[in-house]
Design an enzyme around this catalytic site. Structure first.
Site, PDB file in Angstrom:
ATOM      1  N   HIS A  78       0.843  -1.207   0.000  1.00  0.00           N
ATOM      2  CA  HIS A  78       0.000   0.000   0.000  1.00  0.00           C
ATOM      3  C   HIS A  78       0.874   1.251   0.000  1.00  0.00           C
ATOM      4  O   HIS A  78       0.577   2.236  -0.661  1.00  0.00           O
ATOM      5  CB  HIS A  78      -0.896   0.050   1.242  1.00  0.00           C
ATOM      6  CG  HIS A  78      -1.749  -1.167   1.454  1.00  0.00           C
ATOM      7  ND1 HIS A  78      -1.628  -1.975   2.550  1.00  0.00           N
ATOM      8  CD2 HIS A  78      -2.725  -1.711   0.691  1.00  0.00           C
ATOM      9  CE1 HIS A  78      -2.510  -2.956   2.469  1.00  0.00           C
ATOM     10  NE2 HIS A  78      -3.186  -2.829   1.347  1.00  0.00           N
ATOM     11  N   CYS A 121     -14.613 -14.938  -5.133  1.00  0.00           N
ATOM     12  CA  CYS A 121     -13.489 -14.874  -4.191  1.00  0.00           C
ATOM     13  C   CYS A 121     -13.722 -13.682  -3.281  1.00  0.00           C
ATOM     14  O   CYS A 121     -13.740 -12.534  -3.744  1.00  0.00           O
ATOM     15  CB  CYS A 121     -12.151 -14.730  -4.916  1.00  0.00           C
ATOM     16  SG  CYS A 121     -10.797 -14.387  -3.758  1.00  0.00           S
ATOM     17  N   CYS A 180      -7.922 -19.184  -6.060  1.00  0.00           N
ATOM     18  CA  CYS A 180      -7.572 -17.835  -6.499  1.00  0.00           C
ATOM     19  C   CYS A 180      -6.061 -17.670  -6.361  1.00  0.00           C
ATOM     20  O   CYS A 180      -5.521 -17.892  -5.277  1.00  0.00           O
ATOM     21  CB  CYS A 180      -8.299 -16.800  -5.643  1.00  0.00           C
ATOM     22  SG  CYS A 180      -7.564 -15.153  -5.795  1.00  0.00           S
ATOM     23  N   LYS A 217       3.622 -12.295  -4.047  1.00  0.00           N
ATOM     24  CA  LYS A 217       3.003 -11.000  -3.774  1.00  0.00           C
ATOM     25  C   LYS A 217       2.879 -10.785  -2.278  1.00  0.00           C
ATOM     26  O   LYS A 217       2.492 -11.687  -1.546  1.00  0.00           O
ATOM     27  CB  LYS A 217       1.605 -10.942  -4.403  1.00  0.00           C
ATOM     28  CG  LYS A 217       0.965  -9.578  -4.222  1.00  0.00           C
ATOM     29  CD  LYS A 217      -0.518  -9.564  -4.534  1.00  0.00           C
ATOM     30  CE  LYS A 217      -1.092  -8.195  -4.174  1.00  0.00           C
ATOM     31  NZ  LYS A 217      -2.538  -8.146  -4.124  1.00  0.00           N
ATOM     32  N   LYS A 242      -1.796  -9.507   2.947  1.00  0.00           N
ATOM     33  CA  LYS A 242      -2.218  -9.940   4.276  1.00  0.00           C
ATOM     34  C   LYS A 242      -2.592 -11.421   4.238  1.00  0.00           C
ATOM     35  O   LYS A 242      -2.232 -12.190   5.130  1.00  0.00           O
ATOM     36  CB  LYS A 242      -3.435  -9.108   4.710  1.00  0.00           C
ATOM     37  CG  LYS A 242      -3.854  -9.401   6.141  1.00  0.00           C
ATOM     38  CD  LYS A 242      -5.012  -8.533   6.582  1.00  0.00           C
ATOM     39  CE  LYS A 242      -6.339  -9.040   6.024  1.00  0.00           C
ATOM     40  NZ  LYS A 242      -7.492  -8.356   6.610  1.00  0.00           N
TER      41      LYS A 242
HETATM   42  N1  MSP Z   1     -10.303  -1.521  -2.247  1.00  0.00           N
HETATM   43  C1  MSP Z   1      -9.733  -1.941  -3.472  1.00  0.00           C
HETATM   44  C2  MSP Z   1      -9.416  -0.764  -4.364  1.00  0.00           C
HETATM   45  C3  MSP Z   1     -10.558   0.104  -4.730  1.00  0.00           C
HETATM   46  S1  MSP Z   1     -10.045   1.453  -5.683  1.00  0.00           S
HETATM   47  C4  MSP Z   1     -11.448   2.117  -6.297  1.00  0.00           C
HETATM   48  C5  MSP Z   1      -8.458  -2.706  -3.205  1.00  0.00           C
HETATM   49  N2  MSP Z   1      -7.869  -2.446  -2.052  1.00  0.00           N
HETATM   50  S2  MSP Z   1      -6.519  -3.109  -1.533  1.00  0.00           S
HETATM   51  O1  MSP Z   1      -6.389  -2.707  -0.158  1.00  0.00           O
HETATM   52  O2  MSP Z   1      -6.459  -4.495  -1.812  1.00  0.00           O
HETATM   53  O3  MSP Z   1      -5.410  -2.358  -2.298  1.00  0.00           O
HETATM   54  C6  MSP Z   1      -4.952  -2.763  -3.552  1.00  0.00           C
HETATM   55  C7  MSP Z   1      -3.836  -1.840  -3.949  1.00  0.00           C
HETATM   56  O4  MSP Z   1      -2.845  -1.805  -2.901  1.00  0.00           O
HETATM   57  C8  MSP Z   1      -3.046  -2.275  -5.160  1.00  0.00           C
HETATM   58  O5  MSP Z   1      -3.627  -1.930  -6.366  1.00  0.00           O
HETATM   59  C9  MSP Z   1      -1.778  -1.513  -4.921  1.00  0.00           C
HETATM   60  O6  MSP Z   1      -1.988  -0.163  -5.178  1.00  0.00           O
HETATM   61  C10 MSP Z   1      -1.566  -1.729  -3.441  1.00  0.00           C
HETATM   62  N3  MSP Z   1      -0.909  -3.006  -3.175  1.00  0.00           N
HETATM   63  C11 MSP Z   1      -1.365  -3.979  -2.340  1.00  0.00           C
HETATM   64  N4  MSP Z   1      -0.454  -4.974  -2.290  1.00  0.00           N
HETATM   65  C12 MSP Z   1       0.583  -4.693  -3.093  1.00  0.00           C
HETATM   66  C13 MSP Z   1       1.818  -5.292  -3.382  1.00  0.00           C
HETATM   67  N5  MSP Z   1       2.184  -6.426  -2.840  1.00  0.00           N
HETATM   68  N6  MSP Z   1       2.645  -4.634  -4.218  1.00  0.00           N
HETATM   69  C14 MSP Z   1       2.322  -3.422  -4.762  1.00  0.00           C
HETATM   70  N7  MSP Z   1       1.183  -2.834  -4.508  1.00  0.00           N
HETATM   71  C15 MSP Z   1       0.258  -3.456  -3.728  1.00  0.00           C
HETATM   72  O7  MSP Z   1      -8.022  -3.444  -4.051  1.00  0.00           O
END
Ligand code: MSP
Length: 490
Positions: free
Chosen positions: A22, A127, A144, A291, A294
């Site tokens: 994030h 999922c 998944c 990746k 969590k």
């Molecule tokens: N809530 C949705 C997004 C809605 S946007 C209208 C979601 N949230 S999430 O908490 O799963 O966040 C996904 C985003 O977090 C990814 O697209 C990226 O920006 C960031 N990342 C989460 N894990 C990541 C990695 N391991 N590596 C890089 N970015 C990552 O999806």
């Protein structure tokens, strides 16, 4: 008034513990926002939290809290993390904000009114981790691939958005860069997938209570992804920002590109609204090739890293380690290595040795004089043309940042300013010049170094704001203090 540059990160699932993944997107957005602000452009940088849906309701249930109480308790964890990383957003949006909920309902009603919504029966593999239905072809060993769990068979009567109607329009908007999808390889992936045909998407859930109720059908809630995507639009209403639409850049990782590059633009097309200009999907942070997430339990806590190394070091290491569009591994060891080599040993050493020599050789008043004039051209060390090359470096940097080539931008700054200057000092050896009575020559070398340090602190500011500030203070007072003390000493 001119349009503001509108930069977004995804809104993160509020029940996730903010991790390095994030932080990656958010730091990148912050650097971009600061970069444009430094050019006196008006910027609106939006981030926030995604707070509805089955996944969050489940987690709330487990913790024994009501969903709203649960999400309220979690938001500060994100706010605090962003504060620790020195992220200066202009708006933090929460999807449980009543204003956002109102706008979502309004837009979904409009979609219905315009005839792009139909009620249908649906059966599929859901999922909960992704909060989406997965196709059989997306599964690996029946699971998944991102969450390592078997999706559940779900069947319900839902409202569908007629995505299939937008196939041609989307294709041409993407092809002619009306919506610019970058990197290029991702654009081709998206186009390839559209070519296989677009299916209509379900935009409501009968089984999920924790959500915004569907217009004129209280038995259904609006699908969390539609709710979430609309945050980019509702933010303008929430923060009274009329001049931000459309978004200039949506930043995210590749996992959610489809939602941003296809579903979201199609919704906007259906509503006759201007489209986002650019959608950039970066790669994943991986740990040992997997990746970081969590669900996989392999996350790195940015707060701990900030505590250990400082915000600027984490910001630097994140963007310096590998190209922004690709996947790459990150670890505490990698951050520590960057700290020791590029930071303590590179720029820290350059600043320190320069200021120490100026003090030792009594050049302070001359150099202060130089500062007051800022007369770059008066320094003439013919074999080192860097100061005259200042414009070239800035232009290159602008290009790199515009294209989100953060790694190249940083490599360039280090190469042209840190490495060259340190090398120049090693070659010219001011200490020997002094010994041989060549005071003026020695002074030139140190002034040249100061010039490059001033430029460095200016260029690095969007990436490492605290470092830039510390450098500026030291350069003004000529009082050296280690920028990056040895980690053991901290
Ligand atoms: N809530 C949705 C997004 C809605 S946007 C209208 C979601 N949230 S999430 O908490 O799963 O966040 C996904 C985003 O977090 C990814 O697209 C990226 O920006 C960031 N990342 C989460 N894990 C990541 C990695 N391991 N590596 C890089 N970015 C990552 O999806």
């Amino acid at each position: 008034m001119d349009k503001k540059i509108f930069i977004t990160t995804p809104i993160y699932y509020v029940n996730d513990v903010p991790h390095m993944g994030h932080a990656y997107t958010t730091v990148a957005a912050d650097v971009l926002a600061r970069y444009y602000k430094a050019q006196d452009k008006e910027v609106f940088f939006l981030t926030g939290t995604d707070e509805h849906g089955a996944k969050i309701a489940e987690a709330a249930d487990k913790s024994g809290k009501k969903p709203k109480e649960f999400v309220d308790s979690l938001v500060p964890r994100f706010e605090k993390t962003w504060e620790n990383l020195n992220i200066k957003y202009n708006g933090f949006i929460r999807t449980t904000d009543p204003k956002h909920e109102e706008v979502v309902k309004e837009l979904v009603s409009k979609l219905k009114d315009k005839g792009f919504v139909e009620k249908r029966k649906y059966e599929g593999l859901y999922c909960v981790g992704c909060e989406k239905y997965l196709g059989e072809d997306e599964l690996v060993d029946g699971k998944c691939p991102d969450h390592g769990k078997e999706p559940i068979k779900q069947s319900e009567e839902n409202y569908f958005f007629l995505l299939s109607k937008f196939e041609d329009k989307l294709k041409s908007a993407i092809k002619n860069n009306e919506i610019e999808i970058t990197p290029e390889s991702r654009k081709n992936e998206v186009l390839g997938k559209i070519d296989q045909g677009l299916e209509d998407v379900s935009i409501s859930r009968a089984a999920v209570e924790w959500g915004i109720s569907f217009p004129d059908d209280p038995k259904q809630t609006i699908y969390v992804w539609i709710d979430a995507l609309i945050n980019y639009y509702s933010a303008g209403k929430m923060f009274n920002e009329e001049k931000i639409w459309p978004p200039d850049i949506h930043l995210m990782a590749k996992d959610i590109l489809w939602f941003h590059a296809v579903i979201w633009p199609a919704v906007l097309m259906a509503l006759d609204m201007p489209l986002p200009k650019k959608v950039f999907a970066h790669g994943f942070f991986t740990i040992g090739g997997k990746k970081m997430s969590k669900t996989l339990g392999n996350v790195l806590d940015p707060n701990k890293m900030v505590e250990k190394f400082g915000a600027d070091v984490v910001r630097y290491a994140l963007l310096r380690e590998f190209p922004f569009g690709e996947d790459g591994d990150i670890s505490e060891k990698k951050i520590a290595d960057r700290y020791n080599s590029d930071l303590a040993g590179g720029i820290g050493n350059l600043l320190n040795r320069t200021l120490n020599m100026i003090k030792k050789y009594d050049f302070e008043s001359d150099i202060k004089d130089y500062f007051s004039k800022k007369d770059w051209k008066s320094i003439n060390l013919s074999q080192y043309k860097l100061l005259e090359g200042e414009m070239g470096l800035k232009k290159e940097l602008d290009e790199n940042v515009d294209n989100l080539n953060f790694m190249n931008a940083l490599v360039d700054i280090w190469l042209h300013l840190v490495k060259t200057t340190n090398g120049m000092i090693d070659n010219e050896k001011p200490w020997e010049l002094i010994k041989n009575g060549k005071q003026d020559e020695a002074k030139k070398v140190l002034m040249y170094s100061i010039g490059n340090l001033v430029l460095f602190s200016d260029l690095i500011a969007p990436f490492m704001p605290e470092t830039a500030k510390k450098m500026e203070d030291q350069l003004k007072t000529l009082e050296p203090e280690p920028l990056f003390p040895r980690i053991e000493d901290k």
